[in-house]
Scaffold this active site. Structure first.
Site: not given
Ligand code: PPE
Length: 307
Positions: A158-160
């Protein structure tokens, strides 16, 4: 790196003036870091500005959102046309684009599920992320004392937004020690990636990149490099790498939307090859830049034209 304002920012379905793109200080994501984002580039081509692998980036944005159970109130198609709209409104030939899914105002407390899910898309001109000098001569890397996320603490796929504290700590450590950029190892001790880029190593005739299971983001530039390298007759192998594989590499480079392809000149003061960018690195870098600018027929389906 300073941001130069452009005309409009897309917010929840509408283009608003740059200076009016404001949110409340009690916006949920600002406090707890639960949001997801993308970084995309548009390039000048002979047929006007073109956005590189737009649907792949929006696809990853929605997968990142799914991991955090963020229910994005726009479809993939709506987000694709919104991105095109923002770039068109900017009047720029080339820019960096930042879609962001965040939790807005109205709920506090750690349960994110009741908070409103909001979306913004901005773009601005952004030059060489690691500097012109780095792009041409290579960057000096330091292996960080900070580890990449354990996949059961933070999901690396995830590109959180909040996850980037890890990257920022590693970046600051490397800069303060006099290096250009950091390399992070996984909790198991394998090479993972850099603070905002994937990593490639060419060693004893094999071009290798760490797998997602070593905590690396599944990079879109990384995937593009894999296609380009295969076309050049150097298929990429996903492999768990040790830091000694870096120290003894013949060539190494990093890949990312913002950074593009940047040669690595040294790791922890051990020169890579003779310390200057190797021939395979240069060839991949040149081919990538030709592809994104629409100069190569074979890669034109990566481009989403704005006009
Ligand atoms: N790893 C990380 C941790 C990462 O943030 C990026 C992108 C990559 C790998 C490369 O992924 P891709 O862009 O799909 O090839 N980093 C973005 C953030 C830059 C920023 O400073 O913000 C980018 O390059 O847009």
């Amino acid at each position: 790196m300073p941001v130069t304002p452009t005309a409009k920012i897309w917010m929840d379905g509408h283009l608003v003036d740059w200076d009016d793109a404001r949110i409340h200080v009690l916006s949920h994501t600002l406090h707890y870091g639960c949001g997801v984002f993308e970084g995309i580039r548009a390039y000048a081509t002979a047929d006007g500005p073109a956005i590189f692998r737009l649907s792949d980036h929006i696809g990853r944005l929605l997968r990142s959102a799914k991991i955090f159970l963020l229910d994005v109130p726009f479809s993939e198609e709506e987000l694709i046309s919104a991105t095109v709209e923002v770039v068109r409104a900017s009047g720029l030939d080339a820019c960096y684009i930042r879609p962001l899914v965040y939790l807005g105002y109205g709920e506090m407390g750690l349960n994110p599920l009741p908070a409103p899910v909001q979306v913004s898309i901005a773009c601005w001109p952004w030059g060489a992320y690691l500097g012109e000098e780095g792009t041409t001569s290579g960057v000096r890397m330091k292996i960080s004392s900070w580890q990449r996320h354990d996949p059961n603490a933070m999901p690396p796929a995830a590109k959180g937004t909040g996850m980037y504290i890890n990257s920022s700590m590693a970046k600051v450590e490397a800069l303060k020690a006099g290096y250009d950029e950091a390399i992070l190892l996984s909790p198991q001790g394998y090479v993972s990636e850099c603070t905002g880029e994937n990593l490639f190593v060419y060693r004893r005739g094999r071009l290798m990149t760490p797998p997602a299971s070593a905590g690396a983001l599944e990079g879109i530039t990384q995937a593009s490099v894999a296609e380009i390298a295969a076309d050049l007759g150097e298929p990429v192998v996903e492999a768990n790498l040790l830091r000694s594989d870096l120290y003894t590499a013949d060539e190494a480079f990093l890949s990312g939307t913002a950074a593009e392809i940047v040669p690595i000149s040294s790791v922890d003061d051990r020169p890579i090859g003779d310390g200057s960018p190797g021939p395979l690195t240069r060839q991949i870098q040149r081919t990538y830049l030709d592809a994104v600018h629409g100069r190569l027929e074979g890669y034109k389906d990566w481009l989403h034209h704005v006009r």
